[in-house]
Design a protein around this motif. Structure first.
Motif, PDB file in Angstrom:
ATOM      1  N   LYS A  92       0.710  -1.090   0.014  1.00 20.26           N
ATOM      2  CA  LYS A  92       0.035  -0.108   0.038  1.00 20.26           C
ATOM      3  C   LYS A  92       0.840   1.304   0.124  1.00 20.26           C
ATOM      4  O   LYS A  92       0.630   2.218  -0.556  1.00 20.26           O
ATOM      5  N   ALA A  93       2.004   1.104   0.726  1.00 19.88           N
ATOM      6  CA  ALA A  93       2.967   2.354   0.793  1.00 19.88           C
ATOM      7  C   ALA A  93       3.462   2.611  -0.446  1.00 19.88           C
ATOM      8  O   ALA A  93       3.756   3.793  -0.765  1.00 19.88           O
ATOM      9  N   ILE A  94       4.031   1.604  -1.318  1.00 18.66           N
ATOM     10  CA  ILE A  94       4.480   1.857  -2.592  1.00 18.66           C
ATOM     11  C   ILE A  94       3.623   2.455  -3.425  1.00 18.66           C
ATOM     12  O   ILE A  94       3.736   3.386  -4.293  1.00 18.66           O
ATOM     13  N   ILE A 106       8.397   3.781 -10.121  1.00 16.98           N
ATOM     14  CA  ILE A 106       9.401   4.475  -9.332  1.00 16.98           C
ATOM     15  C   ILE A 106      10.904   3.809  -9.672  1.00 16.98           C
ATOM     16  O   ILE A 106      10.987   2.435  -9.672  1.00 16.98           O
ATOM     17  N   ASP A 107      11.963   4.381  -9.782  1.00 14.04           N
ATOM     18  CA  ASP A 107      13.291   4.049 -10.325  1.00 14.04           C
ATOM     19  C   ASP A 107      13.780   3.338  -9.205  1.00 14.04           C
ATOM     20  O   ASP A 107      14.383   2.178  -9.532  1.00 14.04           O
ATOM     21  N   LEU A 108      13.610   3.662  -8.136  1.00 14.60           N
ATOM     22  CA  LEU A 108      14.351   2.917  -6.944  1.00 14.60           C
ATOM     23  C   LEU A 108      13.685   3.156  -5.742  1.00 14.60           C
ATOM     24  O   LEU A 108      13.478   4.125  -5.158  1.00 14.60           O
ATOM     25  N   TYR A 109      13.285   2.015  -5.048  1.00 16.96           N
ATOM     26  CA  TYR A 109      12.651   2.172  -3.776  1.00 16.96           C
ATOM     27  C   TYR A 109      13.387   1.451  -2.731  1.00 16.96           C
ATOM     28  O   TYR A 109      14.109   0.553  -2.982  1.00 16.96           O
ATOM     29  N   LYS A 136       7.341  -7.868  -0.340  1.00 18.66           N
ATOM     30  CA  LYS A 136       6.409  -6.920  -1.058  1.00 18.66           C
ATOM     31  C   LYS A 136       6.990  -6.050  -1.949  1.00 18.66           C
ATOM     32  O   LYS A 136       6.445  -5.816  -3.130  1.00 18.66           O
ATOM     33  N   MET A 137       8.297  -5.609  -1.790  1.00 22.20           N
ATOM     34  CA  MET A 137       9.092  -4.981  -2.751  1.00 22.20           C
ATOM     35  C   MET A 137       9.547  -5.695  -4.181  1.00 22.20           C
ATOM     36  O   MET A 137       9.343  -5.255  -5.223  1.00 22.20           O
ATOM     37  N   VAL A 138       9.850  -6.872  -3.742  1.00 20.77           N
ATOM     38  CA  VAL A 138      10.169  -7.851  -4.776  1.00 20.77           C
ATOM     39  C   VAL A 138       8.696  -7.938  -5.938  1.00 20.77           C
ATOM     40  O   VAL A 138       8.819  -8.004  -6.950  1.00 20.77           O
ATOM     41  N   LYS A 142       8.173  -7.090  -9.978  1.00 19.11           N
ATOM     42  CA  LYS A 142       7.570  -8.015 -10.847  1.00 19.11           C
ATOM     43  C   LYS A 142       6.328  -7.518 -11.616  1.00 19.11           C
ATOM     44  O   LYS A 142       6.047  -7.689 -12.693  1.00 19.11           O
ATOM     45  N   LYS A 143       5.564  -6.462 -10.652  1.00 17.32           N
ATOM     46  CA  LYS A 143       4.497  -6.002 -11.679  1.00 17.32           C
ATOM     47  C   LYS A 143       4.946  -4.475 -12.229  1.00 17.32           C
ATOM     48  O   LYS A 143       3.805  -3.943 -12.583  1.00 17.32           O
ATOM     49  N   GLY A 144       6.035  -4.354 -11.807  1.00 13.99           N
ATOM     50  CA  GLY A 144       6.441  -3.091 -12.968  1.00 13.99           C
ATOM     51  C   GLY A 144       6.029  -1.822 -11.989  1.00 13.99           C
ATOM     52  O   GLY A 144       6.474  -0.683 -12.789  1.00 13.99           O
ATOM     53  N   LEU A 145       5.958  -1.992 -10.971  1.00 15.03           N
ATOM     54  CA  LEU A 145       5.692  -0.552 -10.050  1.00 15.03           C
ATOM     55  C   LEU A 145       6.733   0.218  -9.809  1.00 15.03           C
ATOM     56  O   LEU A 145       7.046   1.407  -9.647  1.00 15.03           O
ATOM     57  N   VAL A 146       7.828  -0.854  -9.493  1.00 19.06           N
ATOM     58  CA  VAL A 146       9.397  -0.167  -9.079  1.00 19.06           C
ATOM     59  C   VAL A 146      10.444  -0.884  -9.965  1.00 19.06           C
ATOM     60  O   VAL A 146      10.164  -2.130 -10.260  1.00 19.06           O
TER      61      VAL A 146
END
Length: 288
Positions: A92-94, A106-109, A136-138, A142-146
């Motif tokens: 949710k935070a991302i 986002i290029d880098l989280y 969750k970041m991984v 994979k979803k292309g959000l980050v």
């Protein structure tokens, strides 16, 4: 004008070595400050949920990128997980950061801090929750959000722990306090060994603390080379392949901090490597 240097991640992605820190850049100062930074040549912009300026930065980029003949793909945006959002809340935070920044990725989280707000620093719950955050970041990658993921304020123990169980995606950056008063030799060696980019925040010393900028030895080197003390301190990190994210709201400093295309002689590097060690900022060694 400085020459842009890049760090190439194992993934093949490229990050500028010199970025612009936006901590404390808020309100009416955001757009004019980012305007100057883009004009100076900065293409990496570092923020965090904690800084409370993601939305203002998103608005500024919408206006300023076209002005500078740039597109979203021409800049690199880093933001970070608030220490209260560890664990299941990370997804949710991302998404909230993406909405605030008003961009598709986002290029880098980064995980901002290895500890979890409200959890005792010594509790093993910290390790369990930051592991879930990483999962969750991984998923977000994979979803292309980050595009890339990493950490901040991780010591050797925290980083080794993550590298042993990275859920298939290795951290590309560890952002830590680093300057001649805080050399972090062990963490630099570990990052180099694993091809992780060590990135220095507070590269000029403590926020509001002028100890390094006004140090007699740093001044002597700066005078000899015809550079500012800030340029000397930033170059010290760069010559060790450490990325830097200086921050300033002054036009003169914004431009000079990016103009780092010079070499510090070995004897000057050695002088800077003998400074007494002290941390100005939060200490991750307190976190289990």
């Amino acid at each position: 004008m400085g020459e842009q240097m890049n760090f190439k991640f194992l993934s093949g992605a490229v990050m500028p070595m010199v970025g612009f820190g936006t901590w404390n850049v808020t309100g009416a100062s955001v757009t004019p400050t980012i305007d100057l930074a883009l004009a100076a040549g900065y293409r990496l912009f570092d923020t965090a949920t904690m800084y409370g300026n993601e939305s203002e930065l998103g608005e500024a980029f919408k206006v300023l990128l076209p002005k500078h003949n740039l597109e979203r793909k021409d800049i690199f945006i880093t933001t970070k997980l608030y220490p209260d959002d560890h664990g299941e809340k990370a997804t949710k935070a991302i998404k909230k950061s993406l909405k605030n920044l008003d961009c598709e990725y986002i290029d880098l989280y980064l995980i901002h801090w290895p500890g979890v707000y409200g959890v005792s620093p010594k509790s093993p719950e910290n390790a369990r929750l930051r592991d879930i955050s990483w999962q969750k970041m991984v998923e977000a990658v994979k979803k292309g959000l980050v595009k890339n993921i990493g950490v901040s304020n991780y010591n050797v123990k925290h980083l080794k722990q993550l590298l042993q169980n990275d859920h298939g995606v290795k951290p590309v950056v560890n952002q830590v306090e680093r300057h001649p008063h805080c050399r972090q030799k062990e963490i630099l060696e570990l990052c180099n060994q694993d091809e992780i980019c060590l990135q220095a925040y507070m590269p000029l010393g403590g926020g509001g603390n002028k100890d390094l900028l006004e140090n007699a030895k740093v001044k002597k080197i700066a005078n000899k080379l015809g550079k500012t003390t800030a340029q000397v301190l930033l170059r010290w990190n760069l010559q060790q392949n450490v990325s830097v994210i200086p921050k300033s709201c002054s036009k003169e400093h914004i431009f000079s901090n990016f103009d780092l295309n010079f070499i510090l002689p070995e004897e000057d590097m050695e002088v800077l490597n003998t400074f007494p060690q002290t941390k100005y900022d939060w200490d991750p060694d307190t976190i289990a």
